[in-house]
Design a protein around this motif. Structure first.
Motif, PDB file in Angstrom:
ATOM      1  N   ARG A 181       0.827  -1.210   0.000  1.00  0.00           N
ATOM      2  CA  ARG A 181       0.000   0.000   0.000  1.00  0.00           C
ATOM      3  C   ARG A 181       0.863   1.262   0.000  1.00  0.00           C
ATOM      4  O   ARG A 181       0.499   2.283  -0.582  1.00  0.00           O
ATOM      5  CB  ARG A 181      -0.934   0.001   1.211  1.00  0.00           C
ATOM      6  CG  ARG A 181      -2.098  -0.976   1.066  1.00  0.00           C
ATOM      7  CD  ARG A 181      -3.203  -0.691   2.070  1.00  0.00           C
ATOM      8  NE  ARG A 181      -4.355  -1.537   1.823  1.00  0.00           N
ATOM      9  CZ  ARG A 181      -4.705  -2.580   2.562  1.00  0.00           C
ATOM     10  NH1 ARG A 181      -3.982  -2.898   3.621  1.00  0.00           N
ATOM     11  NH2 ARG A 181      -5.768  -3.302   2.255  1.00  0.00           N
ATOM     12  N   LEU A 184       1.699   2.417  -3.486  1.00  0.00           N
ATOM     13  CA  LEU A 184       0.642   2.895  -4.377  1.00  0.00           C
ATOM     14  C   LEU A 184       0.703   4.418  -4.505  1.00  0.00           C
ATOM     15  O   LEU A 184       0.918   5.120  -3.527  1.00  0.00           O
ATOM     16  CB  LEU A 184      -0.732   2.510  -3.830  1.00  0.00           C
ATOM     17  CG  LEU A 184      -1.257   1.116  -4.155  1.00  0.00           C
ATOM     18  CD1 LEU A 184      -2.519   0.848  -3.351  1.00  0.00           C
ATOM     19  CD2 LEU A 184      -1.536   0.967  -5.650  1.00  0.00           C
ATOM     20  N   PHE A 220     -11.313  -2.246  -5.116  1.00  0.00           N
ATOM     21  CA  PHE A 220      -9.983  -2.233  -4.506  1.00  0.00           C
ATOM     22  C   PHE A 220      -9.769  -0.970  -3.696  1.00  0.00           C
ATOM     23  O   PHE A 220      -9.261  -1.011  -2.564  1.00  0.00           O
ATOM     24  CB  PHE A 220      -8.923  -2.360  -5.599  1.00  0.00           C
ATOM     25  CG  PHE A 220      -7.506  -2.204  -5.121  1.00  0.00           C
ATOM     26  CD1 PHE A 220      -6.830  -3.271  -4.552  1.00  0.00           C
ATOM     27  CD2 PHE A 220      -6.839  -0.988  -5.233  1.00  0.00           C
ATOM     28  CE1 PHE A 220      -5.519  -3.131  -4.109  1.00  0.00           C
ATOM     29  CE2 PHE A 220      -5.540  -0.838  -4.794  1.00  0.00           C
ATOM     30  CZ  PHE A 220      -4.876  -1.916  -4.231  1.00  0.00           C
ATOM     31  N   ARG A 224     -10.107  -0.942   0.480  1.00  0.00           N
ATOM     32  CA  ARG A 224      -8.706  -1.324   0.699  1.00  0.00           C
ATOM     33  C   ARG A 224      -8.308  -1.307   2.169  1.00  0.00           C
ATOM     34  O   ARG A 224      -7.356  -1.969   2.560  1.00  0.00           O
ATOM     35  CB  ARG A 224      -7.769  -0.424  -0.093  1.00  0.00           C
ATOM     36  CG  ARG A 224      -7.711   1.022   0.365  1.00  0.00           C
ATOM     37  CD  ARG A 224      -6.835   1.837  -0.561  1.00  0.00           C
ATOM     38  NE  ARG A 224      -6.612   3.176  -0.031  1.00  0.00           N
ATOM     39  CZ  ARG A 224      -5.418   3.691   0.158  1.00  0.00           C
ATOM     40  NH1 ARG A 224      -4.338   2.979  -0.086  1.00  0.00           N
ATOM     41  NH2 ARG A 224      -5.277   4.914   0.612  1.00  0.00           N
ATOM     42  N   MET A 229      -6.123  -7.442   1.499  1.00  0.00           N
ATOM     43  CA  MET A 229      -5.708  -7.087   0.150  1.00  0.00           C
ATOM     44  C   MET A 229      -5.696  -8.317  -0.746  1.00  0.00           C
ATOM     45  O   MET A 229      -5.226  -9.384  -0.348  1.00  0.00           O
ATOM     46  CB  MET A 229      -4.316  -6.450   0.187  1.00  0.00           C
ATOM     47  CG  MET A 229      -3.714  -6.158  -1.178  1.00  0.00           C
ATOM     48  SD  MET A 229      -2.060  -5.418  -1.075  1.00  0.00           S
ATOM     49  CE  MET A 229      -2.501  -3.729  -0.667  1.00  0.00           C
ATOM     50  N   THR A 234      -3.627  -6.817  -6.962  1.00  0.00           N
ATOM     51  CA  THR A 234      -2.639  -5.769  -6.702  1.00  0.00           C
ATOM     52  C   THR A 234      -1.458  -5.894  -7.656  1.00  0.00           C
ATOM     53  O   THR A 234      -0.953  -4.885  -8.173  1.00  0.00           O
ATOM     54  CB  THR A 234      -2.152  -5.850  -5.250  1.00  0.00           C
ATOM     55  OG1 THR A 234      -3.273  -5.758  -4.366  1.00  0.00           O
ATOM     56  CG2 THR A 234      -1.177  -4.729  -4.937  1.00  0.00           C
ATOM     57  N   ALA A 277       4.139  -8.505  -5.172  1.00  0.00           N
ATOM     58  CA  ALA A 277       2.744  -8.804  -4.846  1.00  0.00           C
ATOM     59  C   ALA A 277       2.388 -10.232  -5.249  1.00  0.00           C
ATOM     60  O   ALA A 277       1.655 -10.927  -4.534  1.00  0.00           O
ATOM     61  CB  ALA A 277       1.821  -7.809  -5.538  1.00  0.00           C
TER      62      ALA A 277
END
Length: 735
Positions: A181, A184, A220, A224, A229, A234, A277
């Protein structure tokens, strides 16, 4: 972002080691983190400087010594309460993402072991243990220097199972969720990247069903923080934004909060995070369709960065996954979206595998059987729902028509390679028979893939028309370059119609591109950028014919190739991470200079090994390239034996004008857009849900900063998650 540690600092030490080391010397007055970074420390726990740089946990482990005669204040109490709380034990704050590159991991091992003996598993300091193992951030290998110490400490603890369990279950999942995360970008930035991919890149493989992907994408973001997740989705999302970052105009990314000088660097970060991921989701033992979609899209990254060996390694893994999922056993026509996506993915793997087989001269990993998996349906994504399919007639343009014809072609080539007669597979008669079957595929092109008498595709309304024209270019170059490969061994002695077939294929390979270059729209330019490998392969194939054979009966062929080479420079001007374009342009320029030497009657130098290596993949292997280019020696003999007073024959005269001002094939088209590469694609911005005014025109300054070795070692990757991208790319607001 926090400052990097000082490289020549001493390794981390325990309190006892620090006291012994300082015996008789100057007593430290700062915490270890501030000493290492040479920063002022207020001696609190944690100190103000470490709080500012988000190193609180590291500061608590190595605080400043208390002032003489003064007990530790409330900071200690807070630190102890923090360490004892379950939330503090499992929260992976930013200090974990701070890579301590030069620190000896063995010091952290003792601390993690001491904590594990004092508390139960649920209160263990998981981040500290990961850091002790050398698993901080994205690094997955234990540093060699600390491995022996690590094993010795574990044996002395007599609780190895407790320590290893820290890497399993919820603790491990929460650790990687936090790390992923943090990588992102903001929602608006991610929207921009996703829309760019769907508008300008997805049509090439059409491996993503856009409506269902958008639903998953919204879920998502909306959920989230409230549920676990989905690591596979992802991974798919990260590879999409990575591929978009390869080509998106930097000034467009800057509007949404990403510094334009950083967007190309983030390509590699997001690519690596995508693979992480997959690993966090245990993709090797839990195969699924989404990981195959991720592989397919990641091919753009490998082709652009010229990582063909990596592509082939992952391709083998993808084929095994597809067979595990039974994609090769789906013999029934599609009835649902799930069926159709399985068919699309399977045929995309067949195309990739057979293409690599042709280029590398190896047997295909997939041997197609009869009856086989049905071809994809002639549908747009909007024609498919979870329970409903609406195939369209073959004469109606859809986004899938390219994939259908590409699958038909590679199905034919796969059958020839796998099941052809080994004793006669290379004979001229066999190649002619195969070529006739190939031409039957091209003759069945629908009207929108046909060319008029001047070699132009039919005009269609945008935006579908632009996509269909680019798809026409892809299928023609794919088939035509293979036809040239098939006939190349026979043209030295002009066996049969081999030379006529080669020149016919060369003309067909470049026909649609001439039309596309006249299209000056910014959206067409964005669809050109992912086509660097395609343009390079066509240009090399035709240039090799021109170089070795001396001439081609194609008007202005030299200038057409020159234009292709110049167009590849646009990717450099845009700062795109594409060694295949930058290196490819140099290779083409070098080959064209050799053509000029031969046309001017000078002997052509022998082709060097580095040139053979650069174009070997296009030829079907370096051996095939070396064999064909060796014919330059015989051409030099013809030149040296010719009487200079006798004019050259028509076939040996310079038949390809080198004037850069050719009226028919001048630098119109994409090259005219090079000066406008800073203009924001308004359609992308609007589709992301934002209205913006046109930015100031950006003056371009060529740079070679992206022509670099793209291999990133583990130490560099430790910086990958060292900052919160969500904070860096704060949502921009526009009126």
């Amino acid at each position: 972002m926090s400052e990097s540690p000082v490289a020549d600092e001493q390794p981390l030490a325990t309190d006892g080691q620090a006291r012994r080391a300082n015996k008789g010397g100057r007593k430290p007055l700062s915490c270890l983190a501030c000493r290492r970074h040479k920063l002022k420390c207020d001696r609190r726990v944690p100190c103000g400087t470490c709080t500012r740089f988000r190193r609180e946990k590291f500061c608590r482990l190595n605080p400043a010594p208390p002032r003489p005669g003064r007990p530790r204040g409330s900071g200690d109490t807070a630190a102890q309460g923090d360490a004892a709380s379950p939330e503090g034990a499992y929260t992976v704050d930013a200090s974990v993402r701070e890579p301590i590159a030069c620190a000896d991991a063995s010091a952290g091992v003792g601390l993690a072991l001491r904590n594990s003996q004092l508390a139960a598993a649920e209160t263990s300091d998981v981040p500290s243990f990961f850091r002790a193992l050398g698993l901080d951030a994205n690094t997955t290998s234990v540093p060699v220097s600390s491995l022996a110490q690590l094993l010795a400490e574990i044996q002395r603890a007599n609780q190895p199972s407790l320590l290893w369990n820290m890497m399993e279950g919820d603790a491990n999942r929460r650790y990687w969720e936090t790390q992923l995360r943090s990588a992102l970008p903001s929602r608006s930035m991610c929207d921009l990247m996703v829309n760019y991919y769907l508008d300008h890149i997805n049509w090439i493989f059409q491996i993503t069903h856009v409506p269902s992907f958008r639903r998953q994408y919204d879920d998502f973001w909306d959920a989230r923080d409230s549920r676990e997740m989905d690591f596979m989705f992802t991974a798919l999302l990260f590879t999409i934004i990575s591929v978009s970052a390869l080509f998106i105009p930097p000034v467009t990314a800057e509007i949404f909060g990403c510094p334009k000088e950083s967007v190309r660097d983030l390509v590699h970060v997001w690519h690596k995070v995508s693979h992480q991921a997959l690993r966090a989701g245990d993709y090797e033992s839990k195969p699924c369709i989404v990981q195959l979609q991720t592989f397919s899209i990641t091919q753009f990254y490998w082709y652009s960065t010229n990582k063909i060996d990596t592509l082939n390694s992952r391709l083998g893994q993808a084929v095994r996954t597809a067979q595990t999922l039974g994609l090769d056993k789906d013999l029934s026509p599609s009835q649902t979206l799930h069926d159709e996506m399985r068919h699309r993915i399977w045929w995309d793997l067949v195309d990739s595998d057979t293409f690599q087989s042709i280029c590398l001269g190896r047997p295909p990993l997939i041997r197609l059987e009869t009856p086989g998996v049905p071809l994809p349906l002639n549908c747009n994504d909007d024609d498919i729902t979870d329970t409903f399919l609406r195939p369209r007639p073959d004469n109606e343009p859809t986004m899938m028509m390219l994939n259908i014809f590409r699958a038909r072609f590679f199905k034919l080539m796969n059958n020839h390679i796998c099941y052809g007669d080994p004793s006669g597979s290379d004979s001229y008669e066999t190649i002619c028979k195969l070529d006739e079957e190939v031409l039957n595929i091209t003759r069945s092109y629908p009207w929108f893939f046909q060319l008029d008498q001047e070699g132009r595709p039919p005009p269609l309304p945008h935006p579908m028309g632009e996509i269909i024209t680019w798809q026409n270019h892809i299928i023609r170059t794919c088939i035509s370059t293979q036809r040239i490969r098939m006939y190349r061994p026979f043209i030295s002695h002009r066996i049969g119609d081999s030379w006529a077939k080669c020149t016919e294929a060369a003309e067909d390979a470049m026909a649609v591109y001439r039309t596309l270059r006249r299209n000056k729209s910014s959206t067409s330019l964005q669809k050109f950028l992912p086509q660097a490998y395609q343009v390079f392969s066509v240009a090399v194939t035709v240039t090799a014919l021109l170089l070795v054979e001396g001439s081609l009966p194609i008007p202005n062929v030299w200038q057409q190739i020159r234009n292709m080479a110049d167009d590849l420079k646009i990717l450099e001007d845009e700062g795109c991470v594409s060694p295949v374009a930058s290196r490819g342009r140099q290779v083409l320029t070098r080959m064209l200079s050799l053509v000029d030497m031969g046309n001017n009657g000078a002997p052509v130098p022998e082709v060097t090994d580095d040139l053979v290596a650069d174009i070997g993949f296009i030829f079907g292997g370096e051996e095939a390239a070396q064999t064909y280019l060796q014919r330059l020696a015989s051409r030099n003999l013809r030149h040296s034996g010719r009487d200079a007073s006798v004019p050259s024959t028509v076939s040996e005269q310079k038949a390809t004008p080198t004037s850069m001002s050719s009226s028919a094939y001048s630098h119109s088209g994409f090259q005219n857009l090079a000066g406008h590469h800073g203009v924001v694609d308004a359609s992308i911005v609007e589709s992301a849900g934002y209205m913006v005014g046109p930015p100031q025109q950006q003056q371009h300054q060529p740079t070679n900063v992206y022509q670099m070795d793209l291999m990133m070692d583990d130490m560099v990757l430790q910086n990958m998650l060292n900052f919160d991208m969500t904070a860096m790319m704060a949502d921009s607001r526009f009126e």
